[in-house]
Each structure stands twice: as structure tokens, then as C-alpha cells.
Design a protein around this motif. Structure first.
Motif, PDB file in Angstrom:
ATOM      1  N   GLY A  20       0.791  -1.144  -0.011  1.00 46.79           N
ATOM      2  CA  GLY A  20       0.072   0.018   0.087  1.00 46.79           C
ATOM      3  C   GLY A  20       0.896   1.301   0.043  1.00 46.79           C
ATOM      4  N   TYR A  21       1.898   1.286   0.905  1.00 45.87           N
ATOM      5  CA  TYR A  21       2.912   2.449   0.847  1.00 45.87           C
ATOM      6  C   TYR A  21       3.512   2.487  -0.625  1.00 45.87           C
ATOM      7  CZ  TYR A  21       6.409   5.823   2.339  1.00 45.87           C
ATOM      8  OH  TYR A  21       7.321   6.638   2.686  1.00 45.87           O
ATOM      9  N   GLY A  22       4.011   1.351  -0.934  1.00 47.32           N
ATOM     10  CA  GLY A  22       4.650   1.460  -2.166  1.00 47.32           C
ATOM     11  C   GLY A  22       3.515   2.449  -3.483  1.00 47.32           C
ATOM     12  N   LEU A  23       2.239   1.951  -3.552  1.00 45.05           N
ATOM     13  CA  LEU A  23       1.291   2.364  -4.471  1.00 45.05           C
ATOM     14  C   LEU A  23       1.130   3.734  -4.139  1.00 45.05           C
ATOM     15  CD1 LEU A  23      -0.972  -0.744  -4.637  1.00 45.05           C
ATOM     16  CD2 LEU A  23       0.309   0.217  -6.481  1.00 45.05           C
ATOM     17  N   MET A  24       1.119   3.981  -2.684  1.00 46.17           N
ATOM     18  CA  MET A  24       0.767   5.490  -2.535  1.00 46.17           C
ATOM     19  C   MET A  24       1.946   6.373  -3.173  1.00 46.17           C
ATOM     20  SD  MET A  24       0.746   7.405   1.148  1.00 46.17           S
ATOM     21  CE  MET A  24       2.408   7.077   1.343  1.00 46.17           C
ATOM     22  N   LEU A  25       2.923   5.756  -3.178  1.00 44.66           N
ATOM     23  CA  LEU A  25       4.379   6.562  -3.541  1.00 44.66           C
ATOM     24  C   LEU A  25       4.373   6.694  -5.268  1.00 44.66           C
ATOM     25  CD1 LEU A  25       7.203   5.800  -1.277  1.00 44.66           C
ATOM     26  CD2 LEU A  25       5.857   7.747  -0.994  1.00 44.66           C
ATOM     27  N   LEU A  26       3.968   5.413  -5.553  1.00 45.83           N
ATOM     28  CA  LEU A  26       3.974   5.449  -7.225  1.00 45.83           C
ATOM     29  C   LEU A  26       2.878   6.047  -7.743  1.00 45.83           C
ATOM     30  CD1 LEU A  26       5.148   3.804  -9.410  1.00 45.83           C
ATOM     31  CD2 LEU A  26       3.490   2.111  -9.098  1.00 45.83           C
ATOM     32  N   THR A  27       1.833   6.389  -7.101  1.00 44.56           N
ATOM     33  CA  THR A  27       0.750   6.968  -7.704  1.00 44.56           C
ATOM     34  C   THR A  27       0.517   8.434  -7.348  1.00 44.56           C
ATOM     35  OG1 THR A  27      -1.063   6.259  -5.983  1.00 44.56           O
ATOM     36  CG2 THR A  27      -0.809   4.909  -7.998  1.00 44.56           C
ATOM     37  N   GLU A  28       1.495   8.943  -6.481  1.00 43.89           N
ATOM     38  CA  GLU A  28       1.526  10.438  -6.395  1.00 43.89           C
ATOM     39  C   GLU A  28       1.808  11.334  -7.204  1.00 43.89           C
ATOM     40  OE1 GLU A  28       3.624  13.131  -2.681  1.00 43.89           O
ATOM     41  OE2 GLU A  28       4.766  11.384  -3.442  1.00 43.89           O
ATOM     42  N   PRO A  29       0.853  12.207  -7.499  1.00 41.88           N
ATOM     43  CA  PRO A  29       1.011  13.245  -8.614  1.00 41.88           C
ATOM     44  C   PRO A  29       2.056  14.094  -8.616  1.00 41.88           C
ATOM     45  CG  PRO A  29      -0.868  13.770  -7.473  1.00 41.88           C
ATOM     46  CD  PRO A  29      -0.183  12.642  -6.682  1.00 41.88           C
ATOM     47  N   SER A  30       2.825  14.456  -9.415  1.00 43.78           N
ATOM     48  CA  SER A  30       4.031  15.768  -9.597  1.00 43.78           C
ATOM     49  C   SER A  30       3.344  16.820  -9.521  1.00 43.78           C
ATOM     50  CB  SER A  30       5.015  15.551 -10.507  1.00 43.78           C
ATOM     51  OG  SER A  30       4.155  15.720 -11.710  1.00 43.78           O
ATOM     52  N   GLN A  31       4.203  18.073  -9.007  1.00 48.25           N
ATOM     53  CA  GLN A  31       3.750  19.387  -8.883  1.00 48.25           C
ATOM     54  C   GLN A  31       3.399  19.954 -10.221  1.00 48.25           C
ATOM     55  OE1 GLN A  31       3.281  20.641  -5.861  1.00 48.25           O
ATOM     56  NE2 GLN A  31       2.413  22.613  -6.617  1.00 48.25           N
ATOM     57  N   GLU A  32       3.858  19.301 -11.320  1.00 53.88           N
ATOM     58  CA  GLU A  32       3.477  19.952 -12.541  1.00 53.88           C
ATOM     59  C   GLU A  32       2.196  19.460 -13.010  1.00 53.88           C
ATOM     60  OE1 GLU A  32       6.674  18.309 -15.027  1.00 53.88           O
ATOM     61  OE2 GLU A  32       8.207  19.427 -14.448  1.00 53.88           O
ATOM     62  N   LYS A  33       1.895  18.050 -12.408  1.00 52.54           N
ATOM     63  CA  LYS A  33       0.499  17.597 -13.031  1.00 52.54           C
ATOM     64  C   LYS A  33      -0.460  18.106 -12.308  1.00 52.54           C
ATOM     65  CE  LYS A  33       0.550  13.144 -14.238  1.00 52.54           C
ATOM     66  NZ  LYS A  33       0.542  11.470 -13.873  1.00 52.54           N
ATOM     67  N   ILE A  34      -0.168  18.735 -10.835  1.00 54.30           N
ATOM     68  CA  ILE A  34      -1.255  19.322 -10.284  1.00 54.30           C
ATOM     69  C   ILE A  34      -1.521  20.745 -10.627  1.00 54.30           C
ATOM     70  CG2 ILE A  34      -1.491  20.309  -7.895  1.00 54.30           C
ATOM     71  CD1 ILE A  34      -0.101  17.949  -6.776  1.00 54.30           C
ATOM     72  N   GLU A  35      -0.596  21.459 -11.111  1.00 55.97           N
ATOM     73  CA  GLU A  35      -0.490  22.613 -11.838  1.00 55.97           C
ATOM     74  C   GLU A  35      -1.342  22.754 -13.135  1.00 55.97           C
ATOM     75  OE1 GLU A  35       0.196  25.361 -10.536  1.00 55.97           O
ATOM     76  OE2 GLU A  35       0.899  24.543  -8.722  1.00 55.97           O
ATOM     77  N   ARG A  36      -0.888  21.690 -13.968  1.00 50.96           N
ATOM     78  CA  ARG A  36      -1.677  21.367 -14.999  1.00 50.96           C
ATOM     79  C   ARG A  36      -3.239  21.213 -15.041  1.00 50.96           C
ATOM     80  NH1 ARG A  36       0.133  16.678 -18.137  1.00 50.96           N
ATOM     81  NH2 ARG A  36       1.792  16.725 -16.604  1.00 50.96           N
ATOM     82  N   ILE A  37      -3.587  20.430 -13.999  1.00 50.92           N
ATOM     83  CA  ILE A  37      -4.905  19.943 -13.433  1.00 50.92           C
ATOM     84  C   ILE A  37      -5.686  21.369 -13.055  1.00 50.92           C
ATOM     85  CG2 ILE A  37      -6.314  18.986 -12.036  1.00 50.92           C
ATOM     86  CD1 ILE A  37      -4.640  16.691 -12.311  1.00 50.92           C
ATOM     87  N   LYS A  38      -4.942  22.275 -12.130  1.00 47.03           N
ATOM     88  CA  LYS A  38      -5.723  23.446 -11.884  1.00 47.03           C
ATOM     89  C   LYS A  38      -5.697  24.485 -12.966  1.00 47.03           C
ATOM     90  CE  LYS A  38      -4.064  23.531  -7.024  1.00 47.03           C
ATOM     91  NZ  LYS A  38      -2.876  24.214  -6.272  1.00 47.03           N
ATOM     92  N   ALA A  39      -4.763  24.377 -13.888  1.00 44.59           N
ATOM     93  CA  ALA A  39      -4.845  25.479 -15.020  1.00 44.59           C
ATOM     94  C   ALA A  39      -6.074  25.007 -15.937  1.00 44.59           C
ATOM     95  CB  ALA A  39      -3.646  25.452 -15.723  1.00 44.59           C
ATOM     96  N   SER A  40      -6.404  23.719 -16.094  1.00 44.01           N
ATOM     97  CA  SER A  40      -7.347  23.227 -17.032  1.00 44.01           C
ATOM     98  C   SER A  40      -8.914  23.236 -16.675  1.00 44.01           C
ATOM     99  CB  SER A  40      -7.145  21.811 -17.497  1.00 44.01           C
ATOM    100  OG  SER A  40      -7.368  21.072 -16.410  1.00 44.01           O
ATOM    101  N   VAL A  41      -8.915  23.468 -15.290  1.00 45.69           N
ATOM    102  CA  VAL A  41     -10.233  23.585 -14.757  1.00 45.69           C
ATOM    103  C   VAL A  41     -10.656  25.022 -14.608  1.00 45.69           C
ATOM    104  CG1 VAL A  41     -11.711  23.209 -12.346  1.00 45.69           C
ATOM    105  CG2 VAL A  41      -9.893  21.401 -13.230  1.00 45.69           C
ATOM    106  N   PRO A  42     -11.875  25.274 -15.272  1.00 44.06           N
ATOM    107  CA  PRO A  42     -12.207  26.617 -14.974  1.00 44.06           C
ATOM    108  C   PRO A  42     -12.909  27.045 -13.891  1.00 44.06           C
ATOM    109  CG  PRO A  42     -13.699  25.579 -16.503  1.00 44.06           C
ATOM    110  CD  PRO A  42     -12.493  24.437 -15.999  1.00 44.06           C
ATOM    111  N   GLY A  43     -12.403  28.074 -13.201  1.00 49.04           N
ATOM    112  CA  GLY A  43     -12.914  28.167 -11.678  1.00 49.04           C
ATOM    113  C   GLY A  43     -13.984  29.447 -11.680  1.00 49.04           C
ATOM    114  N   ALA A  44     -14.082  30.279 -12.553  1.00 54.29           N
ATOM    115  CA  ALA A  44     -14.874  31.362 -12.687  1.00 54.29           C
ATOM    116  C   ALA A  44     -16.319  30.903 -13.219  1.00 54.29           C
ATOM    117  CB  ALA A  44     -14.355  32.475 -13.726  1.00 54.29           C
ATOM    118  N   SER A  45     -16.319  29.988 -14.181  1.00 53.77           N
ATOM    119  CA  SER A  45     -17.652  29.770 -14.761  1.00 53.77           C
ATOM    120  C   SER A  45     -18.140  28.419 -13.976  1.00 53.77           C
ATOM    121  CB  SER A  45     -17.538  29.383 -16.076  1.00 53.77           C
ATOM    122  OG  SER A  45     -16.408  28.311 -16.437  1.00 53.77           O
ATOM    123  N   LEU A  46     -18.923  28.837 -12.879  1.00 53.38           N
ATOM    124  CA  LEU A  46     -19.578  27.522 -12.300  1.00 53.38           C
ATOM    125  C   LEU A  46     -20.856  27.419 -12.541  1.00 53.38           C
ATOM    126  CD1 LEU A  46     -18.149  28.219  -8.624  1.00 53.38           C
ATOM    127  CD2 LEU A  46     -17.268  26.506 -10.127  1.00 53.38           C
TER     128      LEU A  46
END
Length: 80
Positions: A20-46
């Protein structure tokens, strides 16, 4: 030696916990991936449903931080 149920339990616990610990480390998203996800989600148009959910979550968070029960709090009025 492996016939003892306590030893088996400890070995299973360690192996499944390690997996379980190994899978947690393996599937942890990188900072770049998190920033890409945040940029792709429109926050103003709810949508209306998303606005209701956000307001509900805000009220729950306010209720969790105060000692006044939620049914005793004054309703927030919108300024139109």
C-alpha cells in the motif's frame, strides 16, 4: 515456524502495508501535474449546481469553526 497464526498475521500486515505504501508513492502526482490540472479547470464559470454545492460547503466549514449550532445562525443575505 509459519504455522503460528501470529507470525502469519504480522507477515501479512507488513507485506500488505508495504504494498500500500509503495502504491501510494507510485501514484502520487507531481507538482507539474497538479498545476496542469488546476490550469485546465475553469474556476470562474460555475454552474448553478456547483455554486449551491460551494455555498453548502462554505456553510458547513463555518459551522465547524464556530460553537453556534447551524440552526441558530442568522441566514446570509445576498446583496443584489
Amino acid at each position: 515456524m509459519f504455522a503460528n497464526p501470529y507470525i502469519k498475521s504480522v507477515l501479512w500486515l507488513l507485506s500488505l502495508g508495504g504494498a500500500g505504501y509503495g502504491l501510494m508513492l507510485l501514484t502520487e502526482p507531481s507538482q507539474e501535474k497538479i498545476e496542469r490540472i488546476k490550469a485546465s479547470v475553469p474556476g470562474a464559470s460555475l454552474t448553478a449546481d456547483q455554486e449551491k454545492k460551494a455555498l453548502f460547503m462554505k456553510k458547513l466549514q463555518e459551522a465547524a469553526t464556530t460553537s453556534t449550532p447551524i440552526y441558530r445562525q442568522a441566514p446570509n443575505k445576498k446583496d443584489d
